[in-house]
Design an enzyme around this catalytic site. Structure first.
Site, short mmCIF file in Angstrom:
data_model
loop_
_atom_site.label_atom_id
_atom_site.label_comp_id
_atom_site.label_asym_id
_atom_site.label_seq_id
_atom_site.Cartn_x
_atom_site.Cartn_y
_atom_site.Cartn_z
CB CYS A 78 53.93 78.92 33.59
SG CYS A 78 54.29 80.67 33.78
CG HIS A 108 51.56 81.16 37.03
ND1 HIS A 108 52.71 80.43 36.83
CD2 HIS A 108 50.58 80.25 37.27
CE1 HIS A 108 52.43 79.13 36.95
NE2 HIS A 108 51.15 79.01 37.21
#
Length: 800
Positions: free
Chosen positions: A318, A750
């Site tokens: 990510c 994330h």
């Protein structure tokens, strides 16, 4: 078989286990075997192409005279429960039960042999085919694709011992029990202190795992009880071990022997709970980042179209996806790497290994993100809301990270460090795409660094080309909530730039006074970039451990730089100018001990920071470098791509002040190494002495690549003049993109990207914030933008 379909067997190559076989997507697009035309795998070079909009199969055949292809199609199966199985969109990655799943269990696979020049196909299997063709086809079908090899390793985390686990002392408690937490009634998520045997529950974890943090409370009450082991994770091949001091998952040498102190035989334990690795993987795949809103948990609305394509998460990718989404939203990158007609012909002709060419991969990503062809609902999922399937940047990720200690792994990385690494890579390799200059030039601006002696008002001004600024965050802790979470006072980007702009007082070897004096150092904008990149410094040291703070930064969409200009030469000030000019930059890349670097990586420091520390301390080992890092963690240049640069004049005899050189020689240092020390430390005698003591074995030789430096100097000179000419005096900016990070460490958690896009809503086009959360691309709402305040990690502004 008809005569017109006769096969040249010499052109057929049977792949071996070591051969690269590409069968996941087209070499020049993100077309896959799931598309109606499938993929055409060349039976000579084993690269995959498509017969989609741009006819890449035909081009490859005509350019390289490779005529025979295996057409490969996949059709998803529907199981007995009427749920669609799809290994390319895993809802969870569970290792508690591992069983081999064959492609034939998930898909119907249809194959044919395609003769491109005749535009004819024959079905496979076919008894009329020569044995060599059948052998080649079976070998291709049974081979592990290059992408799948990368995916297999993408789930492996490199967990290593820490210094606290190497010298662990045990003192068992008297009331040892292994049934429930010693402080509450929880009988799951239990952690045993490896020092004394105390059993405490862990923190609540992703996926609804309960916890009251009593294991952590035990460590706080017993400050030298660092290591705990999760009971439910124990088995002969895996065990969760955690160091509360390092705040990282670790390995513990001789764990089996240490557990026997408390009567635990690891060979008799059956694992009953998910490991931290599995929870992390699920978290990375499923992270909601407020994908639902309101009391009814209504899911955010997915949107589709050109410039609205998501990336499939490759495990821990990510950070890369968020950076690419932002870069390809900038006009300069669109102009450089997006062609309405697909990959430019010169990247197909004469580019026999496109998987080894970064520029080709960038064109492929540009087409994938911006064309809109892949931005459509994925109907082959069990989700009620149909998000996208997402394109997979596997080839780019592998290629861009080759040879890098961090980006070549499948671990989560720092998005800001990757941003700098990628920009630096494109510039060094002169990857311009369709432009005449680097697309990164749109990020460049001139910073004015001014040093003024307080004694004589002598001023030294140096103009530096850069492409971002690190700004401090004003941290004011207000309170802690009932869960122990820290609540901070809100700040703004504007306030942080004010702090960055504040003058700094330091000791300075004044060239006019001839000795150390107090001086004022100031920094300011001399020019304004087209795109301004700002990194708020959210990473601070807590108990000597790098930790991210969640200070809320007010969400302001405009920014003015008019109050942050460099002052230049003021009335009453006299500028000091080197007689030989500013000099030239010489790069002398030192060699660092990889084991020392790895130990610093394990502590959570990034590669750039580690190299800066080792270079500054003379490569003297991890402990000395670590202490340096703790002292310089807030240095503004700590995250810049490392380059051992020195500024020297072109006439060698005038490199250094003769008196300073003599003073070092009188201390017993040779002239050669004294000269190098002074050059590296900009003529500062005290800093040069420190460097000399840290580098006693240095030979004093400075290697110079004259041709390369001439090219760089010329490019920088041209860019400097260009930036000065194009400077916009208003300094007004609007926010167009933000990379956000959720989690306490940049090496976990994330990343997502928020980008201001023109989207069509109910037939009308309007500017809206769009959330790119891997393959999920949705219209952002107020709740999302509120999250940005505490998680914004990289801000991109566009000049108005």
């Amino acid at each position: 078989m008809t005569e017109e379909l006769s096969i040249n067997l010499d052109s057929i190559v049977i792949p071996t286990s070591s051969s690269k076989v590409f069968k996941d997507d087209c070499m020049f697009s993100f077309d896959t075997a799931f598309d109606p035309n499938g993929l055409d795998i060349c039976m000579t070079c084993h690269q995959a192409f498509s017969r989609g909009e741009f006819k890449y199969t035909q081009m490859h055949s005509e350019f390289y005279n490779h005529d025979i292809f295996l057409n490969y199609k996949k059709i998803r199966k529907i199981n007995n429960k009427c749920e669609i199985e799809n290994d390319e969109q895993p809802k969870k990655m569970i290792k508690l039960e591992i069983k081999e799943t064959l492609e034939s269990d998930l898909f119907d696979i249809k194959c044919s042999i395609y003769f491109q020049k005749l535009n004819k196909s024959i079905e496979y299997p076919n008894n009329e085919l020569p044995l060599k063709v059948s052998q080649a086809v079976e070998s291709i079908l049974n081979s592990t694709s290059s992408e799948k090899k990368e995916e297999i390793s993408s789930w492996e985390l490199e967990i290593k011992p820490c210094k606290h686990s190497l010298n662990l002392i045990q003192n068992p408690i008297s009331n040892l029990q292994l049934k429930k937490c010693n402080n509450c009634e929880l009988n799951e998520n239990l952690w045993i202190c490896l020092h004394c045997g105390n059993l405490g529950c862990g923190r609540s974890q992703f996926g609804g795992v309960p916890g009251n943090s009593h294991a952590m409370l035990h460590e706080k009450e017993n400050s030298d009880h660092y290591i705990a082991v999760k009971l439910g994770s124990l088995s002969t091949d895996i065990a969760d071990c955690y160091c509360y001091s390092c705040d990282e998952e670790i390995k513990v040498p001789n764990l089996s022997k240490l557990l026997k102190t408390f009567g635990i035989d690891i060979t008799k334990f059956i694992r009953t709970e998910k490991s931290l690795t599995e929870l992390q993987i699920e978290q990375n795949i499923q992270w909601d980042f407020k994908m639902t809103v309101g009391n009814n948990n209504e899911e955010l609305k997915p949107i589709f179209g050109k410039g609205l394509t998501g990336f499939k998460n490759l495990g821990n990718s990510c950070y890369l996806a968020s950076v690419l989404q932002i870069l390809f939203s900038l006009k300069s990158f669109k102009d450089a790497f997006f062609n309405l007609n697909g990959i430019p012909l010169d990247k197909i002709l004469g580019n026999f290994k496109p998987y080894e060419d970064i520029e080709t991969q960038l064109f492929k990503i540009g087409d994938g993100l911006l064309s809109g062809r892949y931005s459509k609902p994925d109907n082959f999922t069990t989700e009620t809301i149909k998000y996208q399937h997402g394109i997979k940047p596997s080839g780019f990720k592998k290629l861009i990270g080759e040879g890098h200690n961090e980006f070549s792994t499948m671990l989560q990385q720092d998005a800001f460090e990757f941003w700098g690494y990628l920009i630096d890579k494109l510039e060094k390799k002169k990857i311009y795409g369709q432009l005449n200059n680097s697309p990164t030039d749109s990020l460049k601006f001139i910073l004015e660094n001014k040093i003024k002696c307080k004694n004589c008002n002598f001023v030294r001004i140096k103009n530096e080309i850069t492409d971002f600024i690190n700004i401090p965050i004003n941290i004011n802790l207000l309170e802690k909530d009932i869960n122990g979470n820290e609540i901070y006072e809100e700040t703004t980007v504007n306030e942080s730039i004010k702090s960055w702009k504040l003058p700094e007082i330091f000791e300075y070897s004044c060239p006019k006074c001839g000795n150390l004096q107090e001086a004022i150092k100031e920094v300011g904008f001399k020019t304004n970039p087209q795109y301004l990149v700002i990194n708020p410094q959210r990473i601070i040291l807590k108990n000597w451990v790098p930790t991210k703070v969640t200070v809320p930064i007010k969400f302001d969409e405009t920014l003015s730089l008019k109050d942050f200009k460099g002052n230049g030469l003021l009335s009453g000030e006299e500028e000091f100018i080197d007689e030989e000019g500013e000099g030239e930059e010489i790069t002398n890349e030192p060699q660092f001990d990889q084991n020392v670097m790895n130990s610093l990586f394990d502590m959570g420091f990034t590669e750039n920071r580690v190299k800066h520390a080792l270079f500054a301390t003379g490569n003297k080992g991890a402990e000395i470098a670590m202490n340096w890092l703790f002292e310089h963690i807030e240095d503004p240049n700590i995250d810049k791509p490392f380059k051992a640069s020195i500024n020297v004049n072109k006439k060698e005899n005038n490199f250094v002040d003769s008196e300073k050189l003599e003073s070092l020689s009188n201390m017993g240092f040779t002239e050669l190494i004294s000269k190098k020390a002074l050059i590296l430390n900009n003529g500062n005698v005290e800093a040069a002495v420190e460097w000399l003591f840290n580098n006693p074995d240095d030979d004093g030789v400075i290697e110079v690549d004259e041709s390369n430096n001439d090219n760089n100097d010329n490019y920088n000179d041209v860019l400097l003049k260009k930036l000065e000419q194009e400077n916009d005096s208003s300094g007004e900016y609007q926010l167009i993109g933000i990379i956000c990070h959720k989690g306490t460490s940049v090496h976990s958690g994330h990343y997502v990207a928020f980008i201001k896009k023109e989207v069509e809503i109910d037939g009308n086009k309007e500017k809206r914030w769009v959330l790119f959360n891997d393959e999920k691309v949705v219209l952002a709402v107020k709740e999302n933008m509120k999250e940005v305040e505490s998680s914004g990690y990289l801000y991109i502004y566009e000049r108005i």
